[in-house]
Motif scaffolding. Structure first.
Motif, PDB file in Angstrom:
ATOM      1  N   GLU A 174       0.909  -1.272  -0.057  1.00 39.40           N
ATOM      2  CA  GLU A 174       0.082   0.057  -0.131  1.00 39.40           C
ATOM      3  C   GLU A 174       0.775   1.557  -0.108  1.00 39.40           C
ATOM      4  O   GLU A 174       2.189   1.192   0.026  1.00 39.40           O
ATOM      5  N   ASN A 179      -4.442   3.232  -0.377  1.00 34.99           N
ATOM      6  CA  ASN A 179      -4.381   2.133  -0.734  1.00 34.99           C
ATOM      7  C   ASN A 179      -3.977   1.996  -2.342  1.00 34.99           C
ATOM      8  O   ASN A 179      -3.965   3.026  -2.931  1.00 34.99           O
ATOM      9  N   LEU A 180      -3.422   0.912  -3.040  1.00 36.56           N
ATOM     10  CA  LEU A 180      -2.696   0.888  -4.158  1.00 36.56           C
ATOM     11  C   LEU A 180      -3.429  -0.096  -5.019  1.00 36.56           C
ATOM     12  O   LEU A 180      -3.884  -1.148  -4.634  1.00 36.56           O
ATOM     13  N   PHE A 181      -3.419   0.342  -6.255  1.00 38.56           N
ATOM     14  CA  PHE A 181      -4.316  -0.566  -7.520  1.00 38.56           C
ATOM     15  C   PHE A 181      -3.269  -0.364  -8.594  1.00 38.56           C
ATOM     16  O   PHE A 181      -2.433   0.645  -8.943  1.00 38.56           O
ATOM     17  N   LEU A 188      -8.131  -5.248 -13.095  1.00 35.01           N
ATOM     18  CA  LEU A 188      -7.834  -4.181 -12.035  1.00 35.01           C
ATOM     19  C   LEU A 188      -7.230  -5.007 -10.614  1.00 35.01           C
ATOM     20  O   LEU A 188      -8.015  -6.344 -10.394  1.00 35.01           O
ATOM     21  N   THR A 190      -5.222  -5.407  -6.890  1.00 33.71           N
ATOM     22  CA  THR A 190      -4.980  -4.659  -5.683  1.00 33.71           C
ATOM     23  C   THR A 190      -4.286  -5.532  -4.837  1.00 33.71           C
ATOM     24  O   THR A 190      -4.810  -6.747  -4.828  1.00 33.71           O
ATOM     25  N   ARG A 203     -10.759   1.615  -1.055  1.00 31.35           N
ATOM     26  CA  ARG A 203     -10.628   0.437  -1.561  1.00 31.35           C
ATOM     27  C   ARG A 203     -11.494  -0.429  -1.910  1.00 31.35           C
ATOM     28  O   ARG A 203     -11.669  -0.660  -2.898  1.00 31.35           O
ATOM     29  N   LEU A 207     -13.294  -1.211  -5.501  1.00 29.31           N
ATOM     30  CA  LEU A 207     -13.841  -2.655  -6.142  1.00 29.31           C
ATOM     31  C   LEU A 207     -15.031  -2.906  -6.256  1.00 29.31           C
ATOM     32  O   LEU A 207     -15.339  -3.484  -7.415  1.00 29.31           O
ATOM     33  N   THR A 217     -11.630  -7.866 -11.536  1.00 27.52           N
ATOM     34  CA  THR A 217     -10.841  -7.550 -10.624  1.00 27.52           C
ATOM     35  C   THR A 217     -10.091  -8.687  -9.925  1.00 27.52           C
ATOM     36  O   THR A 217     -10.656  -9.888 -10.030  1.00 27.52           O
ATOM     37  N   ILE A 219      -7.614  -9.628  -6.076  1.00 27.21           N
ATOM     38  CA  ILE A 219      -6.942  -9.312  -5.003  1.00 27.21           C
ATOM     39  C   ILE A 219      -5.874 -10.354  -4.686  1.00 27.21           C
ATOM     40  O   ILE A 219      -6.309 -11.722  -4.567  1.00 27.21           O
ATOM     41  N   CYS A 236      -5.627   5.201  -3.487  1.00 28.43           N
ATOM     42  CA  CYS A 236      -7.174   5.734  -3.187  1.00 28.43           C
ATOM     43  C   CYS A 236      -7.207   6.063  -1.865  1.00 28.43           C
ATOM     44  O   CYS A 236      -6.358   5.235  -0.785  1.00 28.43           O
ATOM     45  N   THR A 259      -8.218   4.117 -14.914  1.00 29.18           N
ATOM     46  CA  THR A 259      -8.073   5.112 -13.729  1.00 29.18           C
ATOM     47  C   THR A 259      -8.981   6.330 -13.942  1.00 29.18           C
ATOM     48  O   THR A 259      -9.843   6.675 -12.966  1.00 29.18           O
TER      49      THR A 259
END
Length: 273
Positions: A174, A179-181, A188, A190, A203, A207, A217, A219, A236, A259
């Motif tokens: 992160e 938080n980071l994506f 997408l 994360t 975050r 999502l 997406t 994770i 974010c 984005t």
């Protein structure tokens, strides 16, 4: 305006024997307040409820919700910080039985963020401070934030808007306060927060919005090499929404279409609050 309440009443201080001061024994939420209403309120309460259950801190969520709504109405706009501590206790780590939890609410103006951060993207500082792997605390917004304090102390140059944090195994987790994506081939991604990190409410919202928009997406674990090879990167946070990441070290990214799309979706949510 500035404002502070303790246990639902205006107050200017905290008893010195509170375990939040001695051990960081508690949780907190940082909530954006717009026109007297807390944003992403249900998500904040869900995370707080999970944290209280994990730390075995009894908490009347309905009462707390009522107090926080009243506090937000009085604050009007800005940032409401909510702290739930285990309350007072004697010397020693052993938690008091029974305990009397304490709530602290403080209000402050919303920070000023340059428009360029959202429009043109930000530069990340590569922090050397690592996040410890502790599954029991992973995801929670607990009061022990020394890792973030040390990481944030690594840079003073305002050219960096945030810092990238990895865990002790080298996995990307992160930002220092975000938080980071990443986007890779329209997927997408994360990082997993099963071992460390904070499960941010924005975050979760990103999502959900992505899934509603039909964006695939995932994770999972994220390596530094995978980050460098991403098509898009963004951060974010519940206060500012989404910031594209423009640069980390020598790697430069464009502000990508996905984005931008997610920025618009998040902004629409805020405007409806």
């Amino acid at each position: 305006m500035t404002l502070s309440w303790v246990d639902g009443q205006p107050a200017a201080g905290l008893p010195i024997h509170d375990r939040a001061l001695a051990y960081g024994d508690g949780l907190f939420e940082t909530i954006k307040v717009v026109r007297g209403r807390p944003e992403l309120f249900d998500r904040h309460l869900q995370r707080l409820t999970l944290g209280c259950e994990r730390l075995a801190i009894p908490c009347d969520i309905d009462l707390l919700s009522s107090q926080l709504r009243a506090f937000s109405a009085e604050l009007g706009g800005g940032v409401a910080k909510l702290i739930v501590s285990r309350g007072e206790g004697k010397r020693g780590y052993a938690p008091p039985i029974p305990c009397q939890p304490r709530t602290v609410m403080t209000g402050s103006p919303l920070p000023h963020y340059p428009k360029a951060h959202a429009e043109q993207g930000v530069r990340l500082f590569p922090c050397t401070t690592r996040l410890a792997e502790q599954p029991i605390l992973a995801g929670l917004k607990h009061l022990n934030r020394l890792e973030q304090v040390l990481a944030r102390a690594e840079w003073q140059d305002p050219v960096f808007a945030d810092g990238l944090m990895r865990d002790t195994s080298g996995r990307v987790i992160e930002g220092v306060f975000s938080n980071l994506f990443i986007v890779e081939s329209n997927l997408l991604v994360t990082p997993s927060l099963e071992r460390s990190g904070v499960a941010g409410v924005m975050r979760a919202e990103v999502l959900e919005q992505a899934r509603h928009a039909g964006v695939p997406t995932r994770i999972g674990d994220l390596s530094l090499e995978q980050l460098y090879h991403a098509d898009e990167v963004f951060l974010c946070n519940s206060l500012y929404g989404i910031w594209p990441v423009r640069q980390l070290d020598a790697r430069v990214w464009p502000v990508g279409a996905l984005t931008r799309k997610l920025q618009r979706l998040v902004a629409d949510l805020s405007s409806d609050t």
